[in-house]
Scaffold this active site. Structure first.
Site, PDB file in Angstrom:
ATOM      1  N   LYS A  79      28.226  50.086  41.098  1.00 20.98           N
ATOM      2  CA  LYS A  79      28.754  48.708  41.098  1.00 20.98           C
ATOM      3  C   LYS A  79      29.908  48.617  40.112  1.00 20.98           C
ATOM      4  O   LYS A  79      29.860  49.214  39.036  1.00 20.98           O
ATOM      5  CB  LYS A  79      27.626  47.748  40.720  1.00 20.98           C
ATOM      6  CG  LYS A  79      27.993  46.268  40.843  1.00 20.98           C
ATOM      7  CD  LYS A  79      26.785  45.395  40.524  1.00 20.98           C
ATOM      8  CE  LYS A  79      27.101  43.917  40.640  1.00 20.98           C
ATOM      9  NZ  LYS A  79      25.931  43.072  40.352  1.00 20.98           N
ATOM     10  N   SER A 154      24.834  39.530  43.734  1.00 21.56           N
ATOM     11  CA  SER A 154      26.214  39.959  43.587  1.00 21.56           C
ATOM     12  C   SER A 154      26.437  41.439  43.911  1.00 21.56           C
ATOM     13  O   SER A 154      27.560  41.839  44.171  1.00 21.56           O
ATOM     14  CB  SER A 154      26.700  39.685  42.163  1.00 21.56           C
ATOM     15  OG  SER A 154      25.973  40.479  41.241  1.00 21.56           O
ATOM     16  N   SER A 178      20.503  39.660  41.738  1.00 23.61           N
ATOM     17  CA  SER A 178      21.700  40.332  42.263  1.00 23.61           C
ATOM     18  C   SER A 178      21.491  41.744  42.794  1.00 23.61           C
ATOM     19  O   SER A 178      22.400  42.302  43.410  1.00 23.61           O
ATOM     20  CB  SER A 178      22.801  40.367  41.194  1.00 23.61           C
ATOM     21  OG  SER A 178      23.466  39.135  41.160  1.00 23.61           O
TER      22      SER A 178
END
Lengths: 488, 95
Positions: A79, A154, A178
Site C-alpha cells: 500500500k 482505503s 481499511s
C-alpha cells in the site's frame, strides 16, 4: 493454470524445490498486470525492472543452495502509505506526489529479509481516509468483480490487486476497517492485527492510536504466512508490543470443537442488507455444523462507534497532517508571498476534499472550548466500547459479524454524502477503537455476483483464534476458489 | 445544524487551510451534519468513566541515550522543495 493464479503457500515449496523460478513467477504476475491494470488501476507505482532484478537474485541464492527466507521469491504489493527506500510513497495525495522515501518501513525490512519481491505500490484513499478508493489523487481503483463498483477502501488497490491476481500477496493498513472492508468488497482475505502486534515504523501516520498494518491475501493460510513475517516488537515503534510471536500457521491445524463463537445481537439491525444477512447466517450454520458453539452476546455501545471514531481519528489526523507544510518535503505552492501564506496555499492546493474535511473536523474537536465536549467524551465512550468486548470475550472465544452492511456500492454513489460513506464502517470500526484483531473472509455472493464478507474478531493478541475459525470455515466452503472474470 | 461561515473560517485558520467560498459553504453544511451525528454521544452518562487514549494501557517507553547512525544531510534534504547551502529554504520569516 497460470503461475499468477496460485497462492503463496503453494508457490513457496515449488520455488524452494526449483520447480519454478521467482523470475518466471514475477514475469507471470507482470503479464497479468499488463492484461488487466488499465481496467482496474490497482497501482500508483510499478517497478518491473527492479522486481525482476530482485527475483533473479533470489533465484541465484536458491540455486546456490543458500538458505532463503520464508517468502523467498514471492511477489508482494505494498500500500502506498508504507515507505520503501528509494521508491515514491504518495499516500495517493498530490502533497506527496513526488516524495521518495529515504528509509524502509520495518515491515519492508522484514519482508526483504524473508526474500519477498516488491512489485509496486497500491492505490488507496488519500491518506487512507475513505471507504471506496475514490479520494485518491491518482483516480479511483475499480472492483474486479464489477468495474462500475468501488473496491472498498482505503486499501482498495491492495484488495483489487489480490482479487484480480495482479499480485500474490499484499499489505494494507487498517484504521477503521481499511483492510477488512476492501477485502470484503473484493472477495479476498484481510487481517487487521492487534494494535501493537506489527510495527508502524515507516507507515505514514493517519490516526496513530488506531492504525495497524496487515495482510490482504487470496486465502487464510497466506494471511498466516504473511503475519509470520511482519509481526513482532520493534524498538523504532514504541507502541509495538514485546510479545512472543507464534507460528500463525500452527493454529490452522486445530478443528472447531469447543470453540465458542459470539453473535452480537446488535449486528442484525435495520439497514443491514438482506442478502448480507442471509449469507452471514449461512456461515453461522456451517460453523455450528463443524462443531463450534454459537453464543448470544451483546455489544451495547456498537451504535456509538462511528461517532467516537469520527472524533478520535480526525483529531489525531489533524495533528499528524500538520507536518505537511511544504518546508521539508512534499508539494509547495509557488503562489505565496510570505511563510504563513505558503503553509496555507500549500495545504489547500495539496490536500483533497476528504482530507481537508477531516482536518477541519479534528481541528474543531480539539479547539479551545470544545475539547471536553468532543475529544474527551469520545475517549470515555471508547472505554465503554472496549469494556463491551472485554465482557463479551468472557463468554466467547471469537465474535462473528458481517464485515460491512452491504456489498460494494457503485462508484460515485456516496461521494457527496460523507456521513453515508462513514456508516459503511459500522462493523469494523469498533475493533480499532478496542485494539483487537479482526479478519474478513468471503462467505458468499449476492445476486449481482458481488462478494460478501464475514468478519471474525478476537481477543488482544489472539490472532490464532480468528485464523483457526476462518481457516476451518474456508476449508468447508468454496467461496475463496472463485475468481472475477476480468476480460483482457 | 450548519456551522456559521465565521466558525468555518476560524477552524480553517487554525488548520492552516485557505478555503474558497464554495468550500466554506459546503463544509459548513457537511461539518454541521457530522457534528449533529456525533452529538449522539451526549445520550451516554460518562461522568465516572476513565478516558482511553491507548488500548493496551502502555506507559512511557524509555531507552538508553546512545548515539546511533541516522539519515545524512543529503538524504534529509533530498525531498526538500527548495534548499540552499545545506538548509531548507523558506520565505522570509523576520522582517
Amino acid at each position: 493454470m497460470e503461475l499468477y493464479e496460485l497462492k503463496a503457500h503453494e508457490l513457496v515449496d515449488k520455488l524452494k524445490k526449483r520447480e519454478i523460478s521467482s523470475g518466471e513467477l514475477t514475469k507471470s504476475v507482470f503479464l497479468r498486470i499488463e492484461e488487466v491494470e488499465d481496467k482496474i488501476h490497482s497501482f500508483v507505482t510499478l517497478d518491473k525492472e527492479q522486481a525482476l532484478k530482485n527475483a533473479e537474485a533470489i533465484d541465484k541464492k536458491i540455486k546456490k543452495g543458500n538458505s532463503v527466507g520464508a517468502l523467498a521469491g514471492i511477489p508482494v504489493a505494498i500500500k502506498d502509505n508504507i515507505c520503501i527506500k528509494g521508491v515514491r510513497t504518495t499516500c495517493s495525495s498530490k502533497i506527496l506526489e513526488n516524495f521518495i522515501a529515504p528509509y524502509n518501513a520495518t515491515v519492508i525490512e522484514k519482508l526483504r529479509a524473508s526474500d519477498a519481491v516488491f512489485i509496486g505500490k497500491t492505490n488507496m484513499d488519500e491518506f487512507a481516509m475513505g471507504s471506496s478508493c475514490e479520494t485518491s489523487f491518482f483516480g479511483e481503483t475499480r472492483n474486479p468483480w464489477d468495474l462500475d463498483t468501488i473496491p472498498g477502501g482505503s486499501s482498495g488497490g491492495s484488495a483489487a490487486a489480490v482479487a484480480s491476481d495482479e499480485t500474490i500477496l499484499a499489505l494494507g493498513s487498517d484504521t477503521g476497517g481499511s483492510i477488512r472492508q476492501p477485502a470484503s468488497c473484493c472477495g479476498v482475505v484481510g487481517l487487521k492485527p492487534t494494535y501493537g502486534a506489527v510495527s508502524r515504523f515507516g507507515l505514514v501516520a493517519f490516526a496513530s492510536s488506531l492504525d495497524q498494518i496487515g495482510p490482504l491475501t487470496k486465502d487464510v493460510k497466506d494471511a498466516a504466512l504473511l503475519m509470520n513475517v511482519i509481526a513482532g516488537h520493534d524498538k523504532k515503534d514504541s507502541t509495538s508490543v514485546d510479545y512472543k510471536v507464534p507460528d500463525f500457521t500452527d493454529s490452522l491445524k486445530d478443528g472447531l470443537k469447543g470453540v465458542k463463537i459470539g453473535i452480537p445481537k446488535e449486528c442484525f439491525i435495520e439497514g443491514l442488507d438482506k442478502e448480507v444477512e442471509s449469507h452471514v447466517k449461512g456461515a453461522m450454520k456451517v460453523l455450528e455444523q463443524m462443531g463450534a458453539t454459537l453464543v448470544d452476546i451483546s455489544l451495547p455501545h456498537t451504535e456509538y462507534g462511528i461517532a467516537v471514531y469520527y472524533i478520535i481519528a480526525p483529531s489525531e489526523a489533524s495533528a499528524n497532517l500538520a507536518r505537511y507544510d511544504g518546508v521539508k518535503y512534499g508539494y509547495r505552492s509557488d503562489k505565496a508571498k510570505d511563510l504563513l501564506e505558503s503553509y496555507k496555499k500549500t495545504r489547500s492546493e495539496g490536500f483533497g476534499q476528504e482530507v481537508k474535511r477531516r482536518i477541519m473536523i479534528g481541528t474543531y474537536a480539539l479547539s479551545s472550548g470544545y475539547y471536553d465536549a468532543y475529544y474527551l467524551k469520545a475517549l470515555k465512550v471508547r472505554t465503554l466500547i472496549k469494556k463491551d468486548f472485554d465482557d463479551a470475550f468472557k463468554k466467547a472465544d471469537v465474535i462473528l459479524t458481517p464485515t460491512a452492511p452491504t456489498a460494494a456500492f457503485k462508484i460515485g454513489e456516496k461521494t457527496e454524502d460523507p456521513l453515508q460513506m462513514y456508516l459503511s464502517d459500522i462493523f469494523t470500526i469498533t475493533a480499532n477503537l478496542a485494539g483487537i484483531p479482526g479478519i474478513s473472509l468471503p462467505c458468499g455472493f449476492n445476486k449481482k455476483g458481488l462478494p460478501i464478507g464475514l468478519q471474525l474478531l478476537g481477543k488482544h493478541f489472539c490472532e490464532e483464534d480468528i485464523l483457526r475459525v476462518a481457516y476451518n470455515y474456508e476449508k468447508n466452503t468454496d467461496w475463496h476458489k472463485k475468481s472475477p472474470k476480468v476480460k483482457k | 445544524m450548519a456551522l456559521s461561515k465565521k466558525d468555518v473560517e476560524y477552524v480553517a485558520e487554525l488548520a492552516r487551510l485557505e478555503l474558497t467560498d464554495q468550500e466554506k459553504e459546503k463544509y459548513a453544511i457537511q461539518l454541521g451534519k457530522i457534528l449533529d451525528y456525533i452529538c449522539k454521544l451526549k445520550e451516554l452518562d460518562t461522568q465516572n468513566i476513565e478516558p482511553t487514549s491507548h488500548v493496551l494501557g502502555l506507559e512511557n517507553v524509555m531507552r538508553e541515550d546512545e548515539v546511533k547512525p541516522s539519515l545524512g544531510q543529503d538524504e534529509i534534504l533530498s525531498n526538500a522543495p527548495q534548499k540552499e547551502d545545506g538548509y531548507f529554504k523558506v520565505k522570509k520569516v523576520i522582517e
